[in-house]
Design a protein around this motif. Structure first.
Motif, PDB file in Angstrom:
ATOM      1  N   GLU A 173      25.321 -33.808  32.137  1.00 42.98           N
ATOM      2  CA  GLU A 173      25.482 -34.187  30.732  1.00 42.98           C
ATOM      3  C   GLU A 173      24.735 -33.230  29.815  1.00 42.98           C
ATOM      4  O   GLU A 173      25.167 -32.945  28.701  1.00 42.98           O
ATOM      5  CB  GLU A 173      24.975 -35.614  30.523  1.00 42.98           C
ATOM      6  CG  GLU A 173      25.806 -36.626  31.271  1.00 42.98           C
ATOM      7  CD  GLU A 173      25.175 -38.011  31.318  1.00 42.98           C
ATOM      8  OE1 GLU A 173      25.904 -38.946  31.673  1.00 42.98           O
ATOM      9  OE2 GLU A 173      23.976 -38.161  31.028  1.00 42.98           O
ATOM     10  N   TYR A 178      24.676 -46.006  37.534  1.00 46.35           N
ATOM     11  CA  TYR A 178      23.895 -45.316  36.503  1.00 46.35           C
ATOM     12  C   TYR A 178      23.680 -43.838  36.846  1.00 46.35           C
ATOM     13  O   TYR A 178      23.160 -43.080  36.040  1.00 46.35           O
ATOM     14  CB  TYR A 178      22.531 -45.992  36.336  1.00 46.35           C
ATOM     15  CG  TYR A 178      22.530 -47.187  35.408  1.00 46.35           C
ATOM     16  CD1 TYR A 178      22.887 -47.037  34.063  1.00 46.35           C
ATOM     17  CD2 TYR A 178      22.174 -48.453  35.847  1.00 46.35           C
ATOM     18  CE1 TYR A 178      22.868 -48.111  33.198  1.00 46.35           C
ATOM     19  CE2 TYR A 178      22.154 -49.550  34.988  1.00 46.35           C
ATOM     20  CZ  TYR A 178      22.502 -49.366  33.665  1.00 46.35           C
ATOM     21  OH  TYR A 178      22.489 -50.433  32.804  1.00 46.35           O
ATOM     22  N   THR A 190      25.633 -42.335  26.471  1.00 45.62           N
ATOM     23  CA  THR A 190      25.441 -40.893  26.387  1.00 45.62           C
ATOM     24  C   THR A 190      26.461 -40.245  25.453  1.00 45.62           C
ATOM     25  O   THR A 190      26.106 -39.386  24.640  1.00 45.62           O
ATOM     26  CB  THR A 190      25.521 -40.273  27.799  1.00 45.62           C
ATOM     27  OG1 THR A 190      24.579 -40.952  28.626  1.00 45.62           O
ATOM     28  CG2 THR A 190      25.202 -38.800  27.762  1.00 45.62           C
ATOM     29  N   VAL A 191      27.699 -40.691  25.566  1.00 46.91           N
ATOM     30  CA  VAL A 191      28.729 -40.139  24.673  1.00 46.91           C
ATOM     31  C   VAL A 191      28.340 -40.412  23.217  1.00 46.91           C
ATOM     32  O   VAL A 191      28.461 -39.533  22.354  1.00 46.91           O
ATOM     33  CB  VAL A 191      30.114 -40.748  25.002  1.00 46.91           C
ATOM     34  CG1 VAL A 191      31.146 -40.367  23.945  1.00 46.91           C
ATOM     35  CG2 VAL A 191      30.583 -40.299  26.382  1.00 46.91           C
ATOM     36  N   GLN A 227      37.845 -36.205  31.181  1.00 42.24           N
ATOM     37  CA  GLN A 227      38.202 -35.529  29.931  1.00 42.24           C
ATOM     38  C   GLN A 227      37.961 -34.017  29.968  1.00 42.24           C
ATOM     39  O   GLN A 227      38.446 -33.306  29.117  1.00 42.24           O
ATOM     40  CB  GLN A 227      37.517 -36.163  28.717  1.00 42.24           C
ATOM     41  CG  GLN A 227      36.013 -36.160  28.753  1.00 42.24           C
ATOM     42  CD  GLN A 227      35.473 -37.519  29.200  1.00 42.24           C
ATOM     43  OE1 GLN A 227      36.114 -38.223  29.974  1.00 42.24           O
ATOM     44  NE2 GLN A 227      34.307 -37.892  28.726  1.00 42.24           N
ATOM     45  N   PHE A 269      36.103 -47.873  22.091  1.00 44.75           N
ATOM     46  CA  PHE A 269      34.933 -47.020  21.871  1.00 44.75           C
ATOM     47  C   PHE A 269      34.744 -46.693  20.399  1.00 44.75           C
ATOM     48  O   PHE A 269      35.719 -46.572  19.690  1.00 44.75           O
ATOM     49  CB  PHE A 269      35.093 -45.722  22.661  1.00 44.75           C
ATOM     50  CG  PHE A 269      34.993 -45.915  24.143  1.00 44.75           C
ATOM     51  CD1 PHE A 269      33.840 -46.396  24.715  1.00 44.75           C
ATOM     52  CD2 PHE A 269      36.071 -45.611  24.967  1.00 44.75           C
ATOM     53  CE1 PHE A 269      33.740 -46.569  26.085  1.00 44.75           C
ATOM     54  CE2 PHE A 269      35.979 -45.793  26.337  1.00 44.75           C
ATOM     55  CZ  PHE A 269      34.822 -46.266  26.899  1.00 44.75           C
TER      56      PHE A 269
HETATM   57  N1  ATP Z   1      33.458 -42.882  22.306  1.00 44.42           N
HETATM   58  C1  ATP Z   1      34.148 -42.741  23.435  1.00 44.42           C
HETATM   59  N2  ATP Z   1      35.440 -42.381  23.417  1.00 44.42           N
HETATM   60  C2  ATP Z   1      36.136 -42.245  24.562  1.00 44.42           C
HETATM   61  N3  ATP Z   1      35.631 -42.456  25.757  1.00 44.42           N
HETATM   62  C3  ATP Z   1      34.355 -42.821  25.844  1.00 44.42           C
HETATM   63  C4  ATP Z   1      33.546 -42.988  24.688  1.00 44.42           C
HETATM   64  N4  ATP Z   1      32.329 -43.363  25.075  1.00 44.42           N
HETATM   65  C5  ATP Z   1      32.367 -43.419  26.412  1.00 44.42           C
HETATM   66  N5  ATP Z   1      33.578 -43.102  26.872  1.00 44.42           N
HETATM   67  C6  ATP Z   1      34.002 -43.088  28.278  1.00 44.42           C
HETATM   68  O1  ATP Z   1      33.057 -43.773  29.040  1.00 44.42           O
HETATM   69  C7  ATP Z   1      32.453 -42.893  29.989  1.00 44.42           C
HETATM   70  C8  ATP Z   1      31.011 -43.215  30.148  1.00 44.42           C
HETATM   71  O2  ATP Z   1      30.308 -42.976  28.965  1.00 44.42           O
HETATM   72  P1  ATP Z   1      28.782 -42.573  28.995  1.00 44.42           P
HETATM   73  O3  ATP Z   1      28.559 -41.474  29.952  1.00 44.42           O
HETATM   74  O4  ATP Z   1      28.351 -42.342  27.603  1.00 44.42           O
HETATM   75  O5  ATP Z   1      28.146 -43.902  29.567  1.00 44.42           O
HETATM   76  P2  ATP Z   1      26.636 -44.328  29.625  1.00 44.42           P
HETATM   77  O6  ATP Z   1      26.531 -45.608  28.916  1.00 44.42           O
HETATM   78  O7  ATP Z   1      25.772 -43.216  29.174  1.00 44.42           O
HETATM   79  O8  ATP Z   1      26.445 -44.589  31.167  1.00 44.42           O
HETATM   80  P3  ATP Z   1      25.132 -44.366  32.066  1.00 44.42           P
HETATM   81  O9  ATP Z   1      24.200 -45.452  31.757  1.00 44.42           O
HETATM   82  O10 ATP Z   1      25.631 -44.478  33.463  1.00 44.42           O
HETATM   83  O11 ATP Z   1      24.608 -43.019  31.742  1.00 44.42           O
HETATM   84  C9  ATP Z   1      32.725 -41.505  29.447  1.00 44.42           C
HETATM   85  O12 ATP Z   1      32.767 -40.565  30.469  1.00 44.42           O
HETATM   86  C10 ATP Z   1      34.065 -41.686  28.804  1.00 44.42           C
HETATM   87  O13 ATP Z   1      35.085 -41.625  29.754  1.00 44.42           O
END
Ligand code: ATP
Ligand code: MG
Lengths: 578, 431
Positions: A273, B309, A247-248, B333, A431
């Motif tokens: 989100e 998830y 998601t990030v 953050q 990341f």
């Molecule tokens: N590029 C980044 N820089 C710093 N921290 C990051 C980065 N990407 C992810 N994170 C950290 O990882 C956490 C989870 O990221 P994210 O929400 O994008 O996961 P996701 O893969 O979408 O998980 P889900 O499948 O559960 O939705 C963020 O809240 C952050 O703390």
């Protein structure tokens, strides 16, 4: 008007209704189940004898056997017209902000609002003249929509040639005002407004041809643009376990990718989100236009606690809106988070229909639906010679983080780039956690193949050395191999990793990527000499520090240049190159 | 006059089927058997057949028993008088006091309109460095504790609840051991928090269907308080029991399982509960702290996997400590940029070095020679474990950050930490 069918509920199972009907029904037509004073939108998904199964886009609580059902004869459709940009919709194109004004904190079932603001006036300028013969998709006129010229086109559903009988003078009109009248070859007359409807599950194909995507879509994410690029009009997926950063990454792309229009489909994920986008985008400036990012965005938001059937519809709604803007010659980026939730919605419904399940109980047709969705991406040549594109990026959330599962596998078969996020890298806070060895892309990078090969080689060798060290220990590794390992770590730290949340480091322009990448390669090409491994480690630690700080400095600014000189000096310290 | 039905045509698992007319989906009914009266809920309609899930279970129900439909869905009282009270999953008082009938609201209500949410921005202080420094808890967050059975997860939950500055605490117990129930009750009592708490308790010996109701009851009540501008903390323990109860019903209903027997809608079911966590625009908030015990300590098991998830991170509790790896607060953050300027740097650096320490440990265990750097890491790791990870440590964030700098300075020189020079200048301890 067509006489529409009627029916009555004979079964309720979760969000699936079984309905007995009188006359006829059409597959995928919209129907309303009437529960007291609310009408619940639903879609026909199977017909057997005089019974049809419907998926309801709302909670079915309180529905009874015998309740009436009204069929509409229309397929599930969206409204296309000026005013889509900046909007926040649910999966069925209900505007969420307007809903909030009406129903307050909670979504209320059975409340549907017009997708487009019917009061707003748009400055219409005609393009077609009386007597012009138009085909579906040809321009009738245009209105300014924010920074774009929004073309009003002959509806995509019109067959054959239509002659303009009248067209309005320049002026301000509402979306539902008649702006032109057209006549078919058989003499049928039709009034046109600025809105047209299109069924979401059918692709809009009013273009001459699809062409091969070749241009790199600049995302300003170094690991993507350089190592695993995405093409304008291409497709990519980002599978990864929970918390790996899907998601990030998508949020970063939605902010920094160089597309005209960005459509975000928040599909069965967290509401929080989406709120970040809703609250932030209006205040973020698009550096290209100087306007707020919201002006180029549409958000389709059907989060995990919203009705599941509408989640299934949401990805189609999103891609249909993208297709509409593509017809205007614009480049659209569609980001879907997460396609697995869409697949799960299909699975839930398939289970209720008691279909024979495939792997992990997903329906057997999962693969063709996924392929069909990504097929709607593409770079196209329009009839007027202009081109437009849709790039689709879907995140995938595989069960247990294991890519050997139906959704990931079906997606990998159809996309042009695979950016696999790894638990190992996200745990190590590296990341974006895109795996530099497992991922792949069929598209063109911003740097030359030679340079890329060198970087890949370094990463590969570095990993091998690291693995070897785990077996034979650092002391058993020779200093040259050790240097390769340090170089690959260096490349990883200063180039592949990127701080998404930093104003400068978060977005690296194409020009800067080439510039910095050359500097990184210079380090890789340099042969350094060290007395021992501790000294080597120390040196690379310091160099990495210099470089990371460099990444945080405005490109070619005063500080940037000073830091660059410091880096050069540092390289010289240990270089054995002449 | 409500009609009474006497024709129960099928009894399977905790689901009974009657032939009846004019019954609404999800409506409640009363089933009167020799064992007494139990509530039941309509979970499927098919022609004239009505499928009901019996809260007290189907044991002892006979085909001739009475079923009376109540023409309304499951409700719970949302009155102020709830505070200090204890109920079963079905909303029956467990504390021997009178039932509450005023201000009845539906449970399992609709989703909040995302447009009415705001970005969470208030830190919840816990005094636990592994949370405050490394994975800050944020108001309106939904976050589970992942652990194996036997870990002190309920103690951790109770401790955070006692330390957090919230207006109302709601405890939803599912399959709770009786001792754990008493532990929660006594802790709340001792700390004087009982009067701002509400408990919905399903113990391991209660009927399994009641377990399914607990999160909805707890969250409906939480929502009503949050709408009255209260900051609510909901504790849900153990969500694995909730998911298992769901599996049991799904199997009874002959649903096709998707993964290890769990129903295909496990994700949606869990999400619709966890997503009740919210920071309302112009009202209060709901924070959800849950526990998920991992069968076989396997995080890829469908329950922790689907949970991960859905939630905004997770705390791994292992060996009585919160593991730095795998634990994650996804909302950190939003707040850790506004606490102290060195917060993020300390967080990143200490974790990175701790990861290196773990690698060194591995090398050491394989008998490799330890370099100077390795020895530094070994010293650091031991200090980190005792100063940061030990759950008996209870210090405010600022003190924990200072302790972080102290630890770094005791083990490394400035460059080795890789922290930006301006921060080093400001915070590096002067000996
Ligand atoms: N590029 C980044 N820089 C710093 N921290 C990051 C980065 N990407 C992810 N994170 C950290 O990882 C956490 C989870 O990221 P994210 O929400 O994008 O996961 P996701 O893969 O979408 O998980 P889900 O499948 O559960 O939705 C963020 O809240 C952050 O703390
Ligand atoms: Mg995500």
């Amino acid at each position: 008007m067509l006489e529409c069918g009627k029916g009555r509920v004979v079964g309720v199972n979760g969000n699936m209704l079984t309905v007995e009907f009188d006359t006829k029904v059409t597959q995928n037509e919209v129907a309303y189940a009437v529960a007291g004073d609310v009408r619940l939108k639903s879609e026909v998904i199977r017909v057997r004898g005089n019974r049809a199964d419907l998926q309801v886009f709302e909670s079915t609580a309180s529905l009874k056997v015998g309740d009436p059902v009204e069929f509409t004869g229309d397929l599930l459709s969206v409204d296309l017209g000026p005013g889509l940009l900046t909007k926040v919709y649910d999966g069925l194109q209900n505007p969420l902000n307007e809903l909030a004004e009406q129903t307050g904190f909670f979504l209320k079932r059975g409340v549907y609002l017009p997708a487009l603001d019917t009061a707003a006036k748009w400055d219409f300028t005609p393009i077609a003249k009386i007597g012009d013969k138009l085909k579906a998709g040809d321009k009738i006129g245009s209105v300014p929509e924010g920074i774009f010229k929004h073309y009003i086109m002959l509806p995509f559903s019109f067959h054959g040639e239509w002659e303009i009988v009248s067209v309005n003078q320049p002026g301000a009109y509402a979306v539902n005002d008649v702006i032109a009248t057209v006549k078919s070859t058989s003499g049928e007359m039709k009034n046109l407004t600025m809105v047209q409807k299109w069924p979401v599950k059918i692709p809009i194909k009013c273009y001459k041809e699809k062409i091969l995507p070749e241009k790199t879509l600049i995302t300003q994410q170094r690991i993507i643009d350089t190592l695993f690029p995405v093409a304008v009009g291409g497709t990519f997926c980002t599978p990864g376990p929970f918390g790996a950063g899907k998601t990030v990454l998508q949020h970063a792309l939605s902010k920094f990718a160089e597309a005209d229009i960005v459509i975000i489909a928040a599909c069965g994920e967290r509401a929080g989100e989406v709120v970040e986008i809703l609250r932030e985008f209006p205040h973020l400036e698009d550096p290209k236009t100087g306007k707020s990012l919201m002006e180029r965005s549409i958000i389709i938001c059907n989060t995990s606690s919203m009705p599941v059937a509408a989640r299934e519809a949401s990805v189609y709604t999103a891609v249909t809106l993208a297709e509409y803007y593509r017809q205007m010659g614009l480049n659209c980026l569609l980001l879907a988070d997460s396609t697995s939730r869409w697949a799960q919605a299909l699975r839930e419904m398939s289970g209720r229909l008691e279909e024979i399940p495939g792997e992990e109980a997903f329906p057997a047709y999962l693969e063709s639906l996924i392929a069909g969705f990504y097929e709607r991406a593409g770079l196209v040549k329009l009839f007027d010679g202009a081109s437009g594109s849709i790039t689709i990026g879907g995140s995938v959330s595989p069960a247990g983080g294991n890519f050997e599962e139906p959704v990931t596998q079906a997606t990998l078969k159809v996309v042009g780039a695979f950016l696999g996020l790894s638990r190992e890298r996200s745990d190590a806070r590296r990341f974006p956690a895109i795996h530099p060895l497992d991922s792949w892309s069929h598209y063109k990078s911003v740097v030359s193949d030679d340079k890329l090969r060198k970087a890949r080689q370094t990463l590969k060798r570095g990993t091998e050395v690291n693995q070897m060290m785990k077996v034979i220990g650092e002391e058993g590794t020779n200093i040259d191999d050790f240097q390769i390992y340090l170089k690959s770590e260096f490349l990883d730290y200063v180039y592949l990793q990127q701080n998404t949340f930093d104003r400068v480091d978060g977005a690296t322009s194409e020009e800067r990527q080439r510039y910095v990448f050359d500097k990184v390669l210079k380090v890789i090409d340099t042969k350094f000499s060290f007395e021992d491994k501790d000294k080597a480690r120390r040196f690379f630690l310091e160099l990495r520090q210099n470089f990371t700080e460099w990444n945080y400095m405005e490109f070619q600014g005063e500080k940037f240049k000073k830091q660059e000189a410091a880096i050069e000096a540092k390289i010289k310290e240990r270089s054995t190159n002449a | 006059m409500r009609k009474v039905y006497h024709r129960i045509i099928q009894i399977a698992g905790n689901v009974i089927t009657v032939e009846a007319e004019n019954v609404g989906y999800n409506e409640l009914a009363e089933v009167k058997s020799s064992r007494g009266v139990s509530l039941a809920q309509v979970i499927r309609l098919q022609d004239n057949k009505v499928f009901l899930q019996v809260f007290a279970g189907s044991r002892g129900i006979s085909t001739g028993d009475e079923v009376r439909f109540l023409q309304q869905p499951m409700k719970v009282s949302a009155s102020e008088n709830l505070l200090g009270r204890i109920f079963t999953g079905a909303g029956v008082p467990r504390d021997g006091r009178a039932p509450l009938q005023d201000d009845m609201i539906d449970i399992g209500g609709p989703s909040v309109n995302p447009a009415k949410r705001i970005i969470p921005k208030k830190m919840i202080r816990t005094g636990i460095p592994m949370i405050d420094v490394f994975n800050t808890l944020v108001e309106s967050q939904k976050i589970p504790v992942f652990s194996i059975a036997g870990e002190p997860y309920n103690k951790l939950l109770a401790r955070i609840a006692m330390q957090a500055e919230v207006d109302v605490i709601i405890l939803g117990g599912m399959g709770l051991k009786y001792d754990d129930y008493l532990f929660f009750k006594n802790t709340l009592d001792e700390q004087g928090a009982l009067s701002r708490s509400v408990m919905f308790i399903h113990t391991a010996s209660d009927p399994v269907v009641e377990c399914l109701l607990v999160p909805d009851m707890a969250l409906a009540v939480a929502e009503s308080f949050a709408l009255k501008k209260k900051r609510v903390l909901v504790l849900l323990t153990d969500m694995t029991n909730f998911a298992d109860a769901m599996k049991e019903i799904a199997i009874t209903m002959e649903q096709i399982p998707s993964n290890r027997g769990y129903p295909g809608d496990l994700y949606s079911q869990l999400a619709s509960r966890y997503e009740k966590a919210v920071d309302f625009d112009e009202a209060g908030s709901i924070t959800i702290l849950a526990t998920t015990t991992m069968p076989g300590d396997d995080v890829t098991h469908p329950i922790p996997d689907n949970t991960g998830y859905i939630t905004e991170g997770q705390f791994y509790l292992r060996g009585g400590r919160i593991e730095p790896f795998g634990s994650l607060s996804r909302l950190k953050q939003q707040v850790n940029g506004h606490t102290r300027s060195d917060h993020r740097a300390i967080m990143d650096t200490m974790i990175r070095l701790f990861a290196d320490y773990r690698e060194t440990l591995e090398k050491q265990s394989m008998g490799f020679q330890m370099s100077t750097w390795d020895s530094k890491l070994l010293k650091y790791g031991a200090l980190f474990e005792s100063r940061m990870m030990d759950l008996s440590v209870n210090i405010p964030l600022e003190e924990a950050l200072d302790l972080g700098w102290k630890t770094l300075a005791e083990c490394f020189d400035k460059t080795e930490t890789g922290i930006k020079s301006d921060l080093v200048e400001q915070f590096w301890p002067i000996k």
